[in-house]
Structure formats: C-alpha cells, structure tokens
Write a protein that holds these residues in place. Structure first.
Motif, PDB file in Angstrom:
ATOM      1  N   ARG A 171       3.802 -43.791  13.987  1.00  0.00           N
ATOM      2  CA  ARG A 171       3.998 -42.358  14.226  1.00  0.00           C
ATOM      3  C   ARG A 171       2.720 -41.827  14.856  1.00  0.00           C
ATOM      4  NH1 ARG A 171       7.185 -42.443   9.329  1.00  0.00           N
ATOM      5  NH2 ARG A 171       9.227 -41.492   9.717  1.00  0.00           N
ATOM      6  N   ILE A 172       2.808 -41.426  16.106  1.00  0.00           N
ATOM      7  CA  ILE A 172       1.595 -41.045  16.834  1.00  0.00           C
ATOM      8  C   ILE A 172       1.771 -39.689  17.499  1.00  0.00           C
ATOM      9  CG2 ILE A 172       2.363 -42.364  18.868  1.00  0.00           C
ATOM     10  CD1 ILE A 172      -1.288 -42.022  17.746  1.00  0.00           C
ATOM     11  N   GLY A 173       0.793 -38.820  17.318  1.00  0.00           N
ATOM     12  CA  GLY A 173       0.777 -37.531  17.985  1.00  0.00           C
ATOM     13  C   GLY A 173      -0.358 -37.461  18.978  1.00  0.00           C
ATOM     14  N   VAL A 174      -0.165 -36.699  20.037  1.00  0.00           N
ATOM     15  CA  VAL A 174      -1.240 -36.439  20.994  1.00  0.00           C
ATOM     16  C   VAL A 174      -1.428 -34.938  21.097  1.00  0.00           C
ATOM     17  CG1 VAL A 174      -0.833 -38.571  22.291  1.00  0.00           C
ATOM     18  CG2 VAL A 174       0.284 -36.457  23.017  1.00  0.00           C
ATOM     19  N   VAL A 175      -2.671 -34.538  21.285  1.00  0.00           N
ATOM     20  CA  VAL A 175      -3.006 -33.126  21.421  1.00  0.00           C
ATOM     21  C   VAL A 175      -4.014 -33.011  22.548  1.00  0.00           C
ATOM     22  CG1 VAL A 175      -4.741 -33.361  19.573  1.00  0.00           C
ATOM     23  CG2 VAL A 175      -3.908 -31.089  20.226  1.00  0.00           C
ATOM     24  N   ALA A 176      -3.883 -31.951  23.350  1.00  0.00           N
ATOM     25  CA  ALA A 176      -4.778 -31.748  24.485  1.00  0.00           C
ATOM     26  C   ALA A 176      -4.997 -30.257  24.698  1.00  0.00           C
ATOM     27  CB  ALA A 176      -4.184 -32.371  25.745  1.00  0.00           C
ATOM     28  N   PRO A 177      -6.170 -29.869  25.202  1.00  0.00           N
ATOM     29  CA  PRO A 177      -6.404 -28.460  25.537  1.00  0.00           C
ATOM     30  C   PRO A 177      -5.387 -27.982  26.567  1.00  0.00           C
ATOM     31  CG  PRO A 177      -8.440 -29.731  25.637  1.00  0.00           C
ATOM     32  CD  PRO A 177      -7.335 -30.718  25.500  1.00  0.00           C
ATOM     33  N   ALA A 178      -4.981 -26.720  26.434  1.00  0.00           N
ATOM     34  CA  ALA A 178      -3.977 -26.146  27.334  1.00  0.00           C
ATOM     35  C   ALA A 178      -4.454 -24.784  27.819  1.00  0.00           C
ATOM     36  CB  ALA A 178      -2.633 -26.049  26.630  1.00  0.00           C
ATOM     37  N   GLN A 179      -3.648 -24.144  28.668  1.00  0.00           N
ATOM     38  CA  GLN A 179      -4.020 -22.852  29.226  1.00  0.00           C
ATOM     39  C   GLN A 179      -3.190 -21.706  28.646  1.00  0.00           C
ATOM     40  OE1 GLN A 179      -3.704 -23.567  33.471  1.00  0.00           O
ATOM     41  NE2 GLN A 179      -5.865 -24.091  33.634  1.00  0.00           N
ATOM     42  N   ASP A 180      -1.862 -21.823  28.662  1.00  0.00           N
ATOM     43  CA  ASP A 180      -1.019 -20.745  28.146  1.00  0.00           C
ATOM     44  C   ASP A 180      -1.149 -20.612  26.631  1.00  0.00           C
ATOM     45  OD1 ASP A 180      -0.160 -20.265  30.698  1.00  0.00           O
ATOM     46  OD2 ASP A 180       1.694 -21.421  30.499  1.00  0.00           O
ATOM     47  N   THR A 181      -1.407 -21.737  25.960  1.00  0.00           N
ATOM     48  CA  THR A 181      -1.730 -21.736  24.537  1.00  0.00           C
ATOM     49  C   THR A 181      -3.058 -22.480  24.407  1.00  0.00           C
ATOM     50  OG1 THR A 181      -0.499 -23.791  24.185  1.00  0.00           O
ATOM     51  CG2 THR A 181       0.685 -21.713  23.813  1.00  0.00           C
ATOM     52  N   ASP A 182      -3.539 -22.611  23.174  1.00  0.00           N
ATOM     53  CA  ASP A 182      -4.819 -23.292  22.986  1.00  0.00           C
ATOM     54  C   ASP A 182      -4.682 -24.806  23.142  1.00  0.00           C
ATOM     55  OD1 ASP A 182      -6.548 -20.966  22.187  1.00  0.00           O
ATOM     56  OD2 ASP A 182      -4.994 -20.810  20.645  1.00  0.00           O
ATOM     57  N   PHE A 183      -3.559 -25.353  22.658  1.00  0.00           N
ATOM     58  CA  PHE A 183      -3.340 -26.797  22.731  1.00  0.00           C
ATOM     59  C   PHE A 183      -1.879 -27.084  23.058  1.00  0.00           C
ATOM     60  CE2 PHE A 183      -6.977 -26.416  19.841  1.00  0.00           C
ATOM     61  CZ  PHE A 183      -7.850 -27.346  20.379  1.00  0.00           C
ATOM     62  N   GLU A 184      -1.645 -28.249  23.640  1.00  0.00           N
ATOM     63  CA  GLU A 184      -0.308 -28.818  23.805  1.00  0.00           C
ATOM     64  C   GLU A 184      -0.228 -30.049  22.913  1.00  0.00           C
ATOM     65  OE1 GLU A 184       3.513 -28.786  25.346  1.00  0.00           O
ATOM     66  OE2 GLU A 184       1.992 -27.594  26.388  1.00  0.00           O
ATOM     67  N   VAL A 185       0.867 -30.172  22.169  1.00  0.00           N
ATOM     68  CA  VAL A 185       1.059 -31.284  21.240  1.00  0.00           C
ATOM     69  C   VAL A 185       2.343 -32.020  21.596  1.00  0.00           C
ATOM     70  CG1 VAL A 185       1.523 -31.899  18.815  1.00  0.00           C
ATOM     71  CG2 VAL A 185      -0.208 -30.171  19.358  1.00  0.00           C
ATOM     72  N   ARG A 186       2.311 -33.345  21.484  1.00  0.00           N
ATOM     73  CA  ARG A 186       3.522 -34.157  21.573  1.00  0.00           C
ATOM     74  C   ARG A 186       3.533 -35.111  20.387  1.00  0.00           C
ATOM     75  NH1 ARG A 186       4.634 -36.535  27.501  1.00  0.00           N
ATOM     76  NH2 ARG A 186       6.691 -36.834  26.540  1.00  0.00           N
ATOM     77  N   ALA A 187       4.734 -35.395  19.875  1.00  0.00           N
ATOM     78  CA  ALA A 187       4.880 -36.227  18.682  1.00  0.00           C
ATOM     79  C   ALA A 187       5.891 -37.332  18.946  1.00  0.00           C
ATOM     80  CB  ALA A 187       5.337 -35.378  17.495  1.00  0.00           C
ATOM     81  N   PHE A 188       5.465 -38.576  18.805  1.00  0.00           N
ATOM     82  CA  PHE A 188       6.321 -39.729  19.036  1.00  0.00           C
ATOM     83  C   PHE A 188       6.592 -40.407  17.692  1.00  0.00           C
ATOM     84  CE2 PHE A 188       3.670 -38.945  22.779  1.00  0.00           C
ATOM     85  CZ  PHE A 188       4.670 -38.636  23.700  1.00  0.00           C
ATOM     86  N   SER A 189       7.856 -40.393  17.294  1.00  0.00           N
ATOM     87  CA  SER A 189       8.234 -40.784  15.939  1.00  0.00           C
ATOM     88  C   SER A 189       8.361 -42.290  15.793  1.00  0.00           C
ATOM     89  CB  SER A 189       9.565 -40.129  15.559  1.00  0.00           C
ATOM     90  OG  SER A 189      10.630 -40.815  16.181  1.00  0.00           O
TER      91      SER A 189
END
Length: 274
Positions: free
Chosen positions: A187-205
């Motif tokens: 179970r792995i998540g990625v997070v990165a700085p974004a512009q419209d919000t503070d971060f973008e997150v993706r979650a791979f189950s």
C-alpha cells in the motif's frame, strides 16, 4: 425465512460535490449480521469500503463500527470513519460529550464537527520512520519513478499498512502508471507540492487499484510531513484528480494533535435485505 432489513446509506466523503469524492456504503443497526455476512456484503457492494454501525462495547464510545473492503476487514480507515459518523448523526445520533467517539479495531477515535466538515483525530502511527531498502526499491520500481524523483520516504502506517513517498513535483505524481505486480501488495501513497491546493496525493492500494480519497493515508502523511517540517500545521490536499474526482482533505494541527477532515454528502438512502 424472510430476509432481515437494515437501513442502508451511501455517502460520498471528502468532497463538496456528490459523486466527486470517495463513496462509502453504510449499514446501520447491524448487530444481527455475522462477520461472514458483513464480508460478503462488502464484496458485493464492491466499493473500497463498506461499514457497519453497531452498539458500542466501550462505555465512553457513541457507537462501534466495523470496516470491510471487498477482500478484508480493516481496523481503521479515514473515509469510512467520517462517512459512518455522518450517517450516525443523520439518523439522530447525539454524542455523549463534546466530540463524537467512534469505537473501531484501532481503538477509540474522536471526531469533531466544524461547520460543514467532520474531522477525525489522527490515530497514532503503528509504524513510522524511514522505509527499508527493499520496500523503497519496490515502491520506486512499481511506480515507474527514479531516486531523483524522491524528496523523502517513510512508513505512515496507522492500521492499513501505508508507506509514502514525497515527490519533487506534482507533474511527476500525476504521470505515475503503477505496476501492481511489481508493488506486490504494497500500500503506497505519493504526495507532492501543488498549486491549487497545498499538496496532491495519490493512493495505490494493495488490491491493485487507485483509491479516490484516502483518510488513513492522509492522516499518516500529515503526521509525517508536519513533524519533518515538509508541511505547515494547516493545509489542504487534493486527491482523486487522476480519477476524475475532486477530493479535498483538510488538515489542522494545534501542535499536540492532528485532525483530518472534509465534507460528507448523502447520496442514497433506503433499506437493504440480507
């Protein structure tokens, strides 16, 4: 023998717009159901989670919830926590104290209301710290990344088993096409700085799919990022963008506790016969 009837609700969590968040099925008054029946129904709904509202066994709890994916039971998950709490409130639930107290496999979880949003207190991490070399390598290869794409990596496990990677930029996160055979149940998540919000997150189950909006992962990521100085105490993360969703996860910290929340929309209400 006639099938028993149970109140059934489907809600959409972490979104202001119905059908743009993470759906959850909730079965209320579910004490008569066996764990086998719960697991079968969760398999049938085929949503990421289905939750079952039960009377509490702890005197301080307002209700108890059991949370099932189509494949297994989870001790805790974020969007089922907020969705179940909203259904409990909609059905006339009144908390014993200032906050709602949910009993689940991970213990007692506090939930508070702030305007149109519900927030759960992030539970303690059961595993934290740097990823071991094998897990880090498997995650990087399974997501098609390179070492230079990674700013930091850590375990952020509060029950489901999450690990997370902090990436250099949002474009790299959005370009990921996972190889689930390489991830092999991670179970792995990625997070990165974004512009419209503070971060973008993706979650791979672990089940081989991307989760639209994930409360447990965001809770673990928040504890890690804030403690490591990668994030401010209060921030907003977007999730589900790659799936055509508009998930928004609100994180608030007072220095001692971290709260993770968002809006919950009621979409389907009725009964289910089992």
């Amino acid at each position: 023998m006639q099938p028993a009837q149970f109140p059934f609700t489907q809600v959409d969590v972490f979104t202001d717009s119905p059908s743009y968040g993470n759906p959850l099925a909730v079965v209320s008054d579910a004490a008569a159901l066996s764990p086998t029946q719960m697991a079968q129904l969760a398999h049938w709904t085929n949503l990421s989670e289905t939750s079952f509202l039960l009377p509490p066994s702890e005197p301080s709890a307002d209700y108890r919830v059991r949370i099932f994916t189509p494949l297994q039971e989870l001790p805790f998950a974020g969007h089922p926590t907020l969705g179940s709490a909203q259904v409990w409130l909609n059905q006339g639930g009144v908390p014993k104290g200032r906050d709602i107290v949910q009993e689940c496999g991970a213990g007692l979880i506090r939930i508070c209301r702030e305007g149109d949003h519900l927030f759960f207190r992030a539970p303690p991490l059961t595993r934290s710290g740097a990823l071991d070399a094998d897990t880090r390598t498997r995650a990087i290869k399974g997501l098609g990344l390179t070492d230079t794409d990674i700013l930091d990596a850590a375990w952020v496990d509060n029950g489901p088993g999450w690990a997370a990677l902090l990436l250099q930029d949002r474009a790299t996160a959005m370009a990921i096409t996972p190889d689930y055979s390489m991830l092999n149940g991670l179970r792995i998540g990625v997070v990165a700085p974004a512009q419209d919000t503070d971060f973008e997150v993706r979650a791979f189950s672990a089940g081989g799919f991307e989760d639209p909006v994930t409360g447990s992962l965001n809770a673990g990521i928040a504890q890690w990022l804030i403690a490591a100085g990668h994030a401010a105490p209060n921030y907003i993360a977007a999730q589900g963008t790659a799936l055509g969703r508009k998930g928004r996860v609100h994180v608030q910290s007072d220095g001692a506790e971290i709260w993770v929340g968002g809006a919950v929309q009621s979409c389907v209400e009725g009964t289910i016969r089992l």
